[in-house]
Design an enzyme around this catalytic site. Structure first.
Site, PDB file in Angstrom:
ATOM      1  N   GLU A 245      -8.009  14.182  10.773  1.00 56.91           N
ATOM      2  CA  GLU A 245      -9.041  13.482  11.518  1.00 56.91           C
ATOM      3  C   GLU A 245     -10.016  12.737  10.604  1.00 56.91           C
ATOM      4  O   GLU A 245     -10.423  13.322   9.590  1.00 56.91           O
ATOM      5  CB  GLU A 245      -9.798  14.540  12.341  1.00 56.91           C
ATOM      6  CG  GLU A 245     -10.404  14.024  13.596  1.00 56.91           C
ATOM      7  CD  GLU A 245     -10.929  15.176  14.455  1.00 56.91           C
ATOM      8  OE1 GLU A 245     -10.138  16.045  14.867  1.00 56.91           O
ATOM      9  OE2 GLU A 245     -12.147  15.178  14.690  1.00 56.91           O
ATOM     10  N   HIS A 263     -11.894  13.355  19.679  1.00 57.51           N
ATOM     11  CA  HIS A 263     -12.743  14.557  19.515  1.00 57.51           C
ATOM     12  C   HIS A 263     -13.953  14.513  20.464  1.00 57.51           C
ATOM     13  O   HIS A 263     -15.102  14.509  20.025  1.00 57.51           O
ATOM     14  CB  HIS A 263     -13.182  14.702  18.058  1.00 57.51           C
ATOM     15  CG  HIS A 263     -13.512  16.143  17.704  1.00 57.51           C
ATOM     16  ND1 HIS A 263     -13.229  16.709  16.494  1.00 57.51           N
ATOM     17  CD2 HIS A 263     -14.105  17.127  18.424  1.00 57.51           C
ATOM     18  CE1 HIS A 263     -13.633  17.971  16.459  1.00 57.51           C
ATOM     19  NE2 HIS A 263     -14.168  18.245  17.631  1.00 57.51           N
TER      20      HIS A 263
HETATM   21  C1  DGY Z   1     -17.402  21.997  17.850  1.00 55.75           C
HETATM   22  O1  DGY Z   1     -18.462  22.307  18.396  1.00 55.75           O
HETATM   23  O2  DGY Z   1     -16.867  22.703  16.999  1.00 55.75           O
HETATM   24  C2  DGY Z   1     -16.785  20.711  18.257  1.00 55.75           C
HETATM   25  O3  DGY Z   1     -15.534  20.554  17.738  1.00 55.75           O
HETATM   26  C3  DGY Z   1     -17.659  19.551  17.862  1.00 55.75           C
HETATM   27  O4  DGY Z   1     -18.334  19.106  18.939  1.00 55.75           O
END
Ligand code: DGY
Length: 305
Positions: A245, A263
């Protein structure tokens, strides 16, 4: 003088206003007592060195803290906090949105319409699958997995899971992979879960099953997934996270039976604001009141302080 805090990213306005009222928000990291980082940052020795010896807390703007070198933080007496609970609903909703988008071919249909391809309503046109009566296999029945299960039940799905506690049948991963119509991943990224789903596990899945990942990209061996999809080994995938990513394997981009989102798990206005407020809570606890924050992930750093 108010403690100096450095934000690696912009945060929602109400969070910024609160942080500005409690702290000196710095343009540069050097000399900061607190940091707000996100899961896309690499939070380790280099960043701690850049902040300097006065660093006391890293408030991770996210529930997942695999991006933080906890050992190094603890060794330096730097407390790390995260933002659980407030993003559970948002992330579970996105999971269901992806499952529906994939099985009902929403994203694929959107692409078709945008291409201005000729189409017409017909009894056999673009048929997909409904959720009722399907089996959802949840890998990791924690907070988010449990909420996904609750929502899925409302759609008439049967829920099985691999680990965690809840009112659903717990079965071993291999059996889940062989039984589920939808395999949904909700585990944190650790050395045990990296490539939890690889060639072997994809082989175990049913040919008409789909894989959904809203956890962390490296939980899935993305090259193996592309091969399984291209070879018709599984019916599709819906991904919110990627192994490299924000890079996405080129092979995934070519496939119609794949839904990709950038995401977005926790990306509602309400969740992001609440996450920011938890970061502010943690910074204030450590830097203004000399207290351990409610959502500390390395309490042992406190005694090392
Ligand atoms: C998290 O909270 O770990 C998410 O992947 C990011 O928003």
């Amino acid at each position: 003088m108010r403690p100096q805090v450095f934000l690696t990213r912009r945060v929602p306005e109400p969070v910024l206003a609160r942080l500005e009222s409690s702290f000196e928000l710095a343009d540069a990291i050097a000399g900061s007592a607190g940091l707000v980082t996100i899961p896309a940052d690499v939070v380790g020795a280099e960043l701690f060195d850049a902040a300097g010896p006065g660093l006391r807390i890293v408030a991770n703007f996210g529930v997942g803290y695999d991006s933080v070198d906890l050992e190094e933080a603890t060794r330096r007496g730097v407390v790390v906090s995260n933002t659980p609970d407030v993003l559970t609903e948002a992330t579970a909703e996105l999971t269901i949105a992806l499952v529906l988008a994939l099985l009902r071919r929403v994203a694929e249909g959107d692409r078709l319409v945008r291409r201005q391809e000729e189409w017409a309503l017909a009894p056999t046109f673009m048929l997909g699958e409904g959720l009722g009566g399907k089996t959802l296999g949840i890998v990791g029945l924690g907070r988010i997995g449990s909420e996904v299960a609750r929502l899925a039940e409302a759609f008439g799905m049967r829920v099985v899971h691999t680990r965690g506690s809840g009112p659903y049948e717990e079965i071993p991963l291999d059996r889940l992979l062989g039984e589920a119509d939808v395999v949904s991943l909700h585990v944190p990224l650790t050395s045990e879960t990296r490539h939890l789903i690889g060639v072997r596990e994809l082989e175990l899945m049913r040919g008409d099953a789909v894989l959904v990942n809203v956890s962390r990209g490296p939980v899935v061996d993305e090259a193996a997934l592309v091969a399984a999809l291209k070879g018709g080994r599984i019916a599709g995938a819906a991904l919110d996270v990627y192994e490299h990513e924000p890079g996405v394997s080129a092979g995934l981009l070519e496939l119609e039976n794949v839904v990709l989102s950038p995401h977005l798990g926790s990306s509602t206005h309400a969740a992001r604001e609440a996450m920011g407020m938890l970061c502010a809570d943690a910074l204030e606890a450590v830097l203004l009141r000399d207290e351990l924050p409610a959502h500390v992930v390395n309490p042992e750093a406190w005694s090392a302080d």
